[in-house]
Design a protein around this motif. Structure first.
Motif, PDB file in Angstrom:
ATOM      1  N   THR A  54      -5.370   7.788  34.174  1.00 60.92           N
ATOM      2  CA  THR A  54      -4.046   7.278  33.842  1.00 60.92           C
ATOM      3  C   THR A  54      -3.100   7.615  34.969  1.00 60.92           C
ATOM      4  N   GLU A  55      -2.216   6.733  35.234  1.00 58.75           N
ATOM      5  CA  GLU A  55      -1.201   6.954  36.254  1.00 58.75           C
ATOM      6  C   GLU A  55      -0.117   7.866  35.674  1.00 58.75           C
ATOM      7  N   PRO A  56       0.546   8.670  36.517  1.00 66.08           N
ATOM      8  CA  PRO A  56       1.595   9.545  35.993  1.00 66.08           C
ATOM      9  C   PRO A  56       2.731   8.789  35.315  1.00 66.08           C
ATOM     10  N   ASP A  57       3.007   7.525  35.738  1.00 62.45           N
ATOM     11  CA  ASP A  57       4.101   6.811  35.074  1.00 62.45           C
ATOM     12  C   ASP A  57       3.672   6.261  33.715  1.00 62.45           C
ATOM     13  N   ASP A  58       2.389   6.350  33.385  1.00 65.67           N
ATOM     14  CA  ASP A  58       1.936   5.923  32.058  1.00 65.67           C
ATOM     15  C   ASP A  58       2.219   6.991  31.003  1.00 65.67           C
ATOM     16  N   ALA A  59       2.507   8.190  31.426  1.00 63.50           N
ATOM     17  CA  ALA A  59       2.703   9.301  30.498  1.00 63.50           C
ATOM     18  C   ALA A  59       4.106   9.268  29.894  1.00 63.50           C
ATOM     19  N   ILE A  60       4.235   9.903  28.737  1.00 65.82           N
ATOM     20  CA  ILE A  60       5.550  10.110  28.118  1.00 65.82           C
ATOM     21  C   ILE A  60       6.064  11.435  28.666  1.00 65.82           C
ATOM     22  N   TYR A  61       7.169  11.392  29.375  1.00 68.94           N
ATOM     23  CA  TYR A  61       7.696  12.583  30.050  1.00 68.94           C
ATOM     24  C   TYR A  61       8.911  13.088  29.289  1.00 68.94           C
ATOM     25  N   ILE A  62       8.752  14.253  28.627  1.00 70.21           N
ATOM     26  CA  ILE A  62       9.843  14.870  27.873  1.00 70.21           C
ATOM     27  C   ILE A  62      10.307  16.087  28.672  1.00 70.21           C
ATOM     28  N   ARG A  63      11.558  16.076  29.068  1.00 61.31           N
ATOM     29  CA  ARG A  63      12.117  17.167  29.871  1.00 61.31           C
ATOM     30  C   ARG A  63      13.211  17.857  29.063  1.00 61.31           C
ATOM     31  N   ILE A  64      13.146  19.190  28.969  1.00 63.14           N
ATOM     32  CA  ILE A  64      14.098  19.970  28.176  1.00 63.14           C
ATOM     33  C   ILE A  64      14.983  20.765  29.127  1.00 63.14           C
ATOM     34  N   PHE A  65      16.304  20.662  28.938  1.00 67.54           N
ATOM     35  CA  PHE A  65      17.281  21.288  29.828  1.00 67.54           C
ATOM     36  C   PHE A  65      17.937  22.488  29.153  1.00 67.54           C
ATOM     37  N   PRO A  66      18.497  23.415  29.948  1.00 71.74           N
ATOM     38  CA  PRO A  66      19.181  24.578  29.365  1.00 71.74           C
ATOM     39  C   PRO A  66      20.445  24.222  28.595  1.00 71.74           C
ATOM     40  N   SER A  67      20.999  23.047  28.834  1.00 75.74           N
ATOM     41  CA  SER A  67      22.258  22.663  28.198  1.00 75.74           C
ATOM     42  C   SER A  67      22.093  22.216  26.745  1.00 75.74           C
ATOM     43  N   GLY A  68      20.862  22.240  26.229  1.00 82.79           N
ATOM     44  CA  GLY A  68      20.651  21.801  24.855  1.00 82.79           C
ATOM     45  C   GLY A  68      20.393  20.307  24.776  1.00 82.79           C
ATOM     46  N   GLN A  69      20.012  19.715  25.877  1.00 85.86           N
ATOM     47  CA  GLN A  69      19.666  18.300  25.929  1.00 85.86           C
ATOM     48  C   GLN A  69      18.213  18.163  26.338  1.00 85.86           C
ATOM     49  N   PHE A  70      17.653  17.004  26.040  1.00 87.81           N
ATOM     50  CA  PHE A  70      16.317  16.689  26.520  1.00 87.81           C
ATOM     51  C   PHE A  70      16.268  15.210  26.844  1.00 87.81           C
ATOM     52  N   THR A  71      15.351  14.838  27.697  1.00 86.31           N
ATOM     53  CA  THR A  71      15.182  13.428  28.044  1.00 86.31           C
ATOM     54  C   THR A  71      13.761  13.010  27.708  1.00 86.31           C
ATOM     55  N   MET A  72      13.645  11.778  27.257  1.00 83.97           N
ATOM     56  CA  MET A  72      12.334  11.171  27.062  1.00 83.97           C
ATOM     57  C   MET A  72      12.324   9.916  27.913  1.00 83.97           C
ATOM     58  N   ASP A  73      11.487   9.933  28.938  1.00 84.26           N
ATOM     59  CA  ASP A  73      11.393   8.805  29.867  1.00 84.26           C
ATOM     60  C   ASP A  73      12.779   8.377  30.345  1.00 84.26           C
ATOM     61  N   ALA A  74      13.557   9.332  30.841  1.00 84.68           N
ATOM     62  CA  ALA A  74      14.872   9.141  31.468  1.00 84.68           C
ATOM     63  C   ALA A  74      15.985   8.757  30.489  1.00 84.68           C
ATOM     64  N   THR A  75      15.744   8.774  29.188  1.00 85.24           N
ATOM     65  CA  THR A  75      16.799   8.536  28.204  1.00 85.24           C
ATOM     66  C   THR A  75      17.215   9.894  27.642  1.00 85.24           C
ATOM     67  N   SER A  76      18.508  10.208  27.710  1.00 87.97           N
ATOM     68  CA  SER A  76      18.995  11.531  27.339  1.00 87.97           C
ATOM     69  C   SER A  76      19.336  11.614  25.847  1.00 87.97           C
ATOM     70  N   TYR A  77      19.027  12.767  25.230  1.00 91.26           N
ATOM     71  CA  TYR A  77      19.318  13.030  23.821  1.00 91.26           C
ATOM     72  C   TYR A  77      19.810  14.469  23.703  1.00 91.26           C
ATOM     73  N   LEU A  78      20.526  14.754  22.633  1.00 86.55           N
ATOM     74  CA  LEU A  78      20.891  16.128  22.309  1.00 86.55           C
ATOM     75  C   LEU A  78      19.754  16.745  21.508  1.00 86.55           C
ATOM     76  N   ILE A  79      19.614  18.062  21.584  1.00 82.50           N
ATOM     77  CA  ILE A  79      18.520  18.738  20.883  1.00 82.50           C
ATOM     78  C   ILE A  79      18.659  18.593  19.369  1.00 82.50           C
ATOM     79  N   GLU A  80      19.881  18.330  18.884  1.00 81.14           N
ATOM     80  CA  GLU A  80      20.068  18.102  17.445  1.00 81.14           C
ATOM     81  C   GLU A  80      19.364  16.825  16.988  1.00 81.14           C
ATOM     82  N   ASP A  81      19.102  15.908  17.923  1.00 80.71           N
ATOM     83  CA  ASP A  81      18.420  14.647  17.605  1.00 80.71           C
ATOM     84  C   ASP A  81      16.927  14.747  17.900  1.00 80.71           C
ATOM     85  N   VAL A  82      16.356  15.923  17.719  1.00 88.17           N
ATOM     86  CA  VAL A  82      14.960  16.148  18.076  1.00 88.17           C
ATOM     87  C   VAL A  82      14.009  15.304  17.224  1.00 88.17           C
ATOM     88  N   GLU A  83      14.479  14.834  16.068  1.00 89.23           N
ATOM     89  CA  GLU A  83      13.622  13.990  15.215  1.00 89.23           C
ATOM     90  C   GLU A  83      13.285  12.666  15.902  1.00 89.23           C
TER      91      GLU A  83
END
Length: 150
Positions: A54-83
């Motif tokens: 699989t190519e690396p861009d085929d993966a789902i990339y979830i990045r968690i930041f110290p500010s209480g936010q996370f991104t899923m494939d470059a779309t930003s969310y707050l940690i409260e929206d973890v669902e």
């Protein structure tokens, strides 16, 4: 002249005190039970003889930041929206069952934020009745993924 016998003062013999202390130390060292802190248990999948390429861009990339936010494939969310992790990953995995999920937590991020994301992935895994391909990147892989995101 009458010789009076010397009156000896009673004392506690301390000659064997060091031996007794040493034996007590050895006894307590041998009988003490040390409890090890157990972290999160991960069951590693068995080695696959024919791994899917699989190519690396085929993966789902979830990045968690110290500010209480996370991104899923470059779309930003707050940690409260973890669902939303459940819904997003469920939609992607339904298309490709072996799609890898990369959870990249910043070293400064709160531990609870990473656990919240992993809990959502675990719930999804239980609901789907199969193991998801979740991975945590090494520093080299993290640098590669971050270059790809830019």
């Amino acid at each position: 002249m009458k010789i009076q016998p010397k009156k000896e003062e009673p004392e506690i013999p301390t000659a064997s005190m060091a031996d007794i202390a040493f034996l007590l130390i050895v006894f307590f060292m041998l009988t003490t039970v040390f409890s090890a802190n157990k972290g999160m248990e991960h069951i590693l999948p068995p080695p696959d003889e024919n791994p899917d390429q699989t190519e690396p861009d085929d993966a789902i990339y979830i990045r968690i930041f110290p500010s209480g936010q996370f991104t899923m494939d470059a779309t930003s969310y707050l940690i409260e929206d973890v669902e939303k992790v459940y819904d997003y990953v469920n939609a992607k995995v339904q298309v490709n069952a072996k799609k890898p999920i990369i959870v990249d937590a910043n070293p400064e991020a709160r531990y609870g934020d990473m656990v919240a994301v992993l809990d959502q992935l675990k719930i999804l895994s239980v609901d789907m009745k199969r193991e998801l391909a979740i991975t945590i990147p090494t520093p080299e892989e993290r640098a590669m993924y971050q270059r790809m995101q830019q």
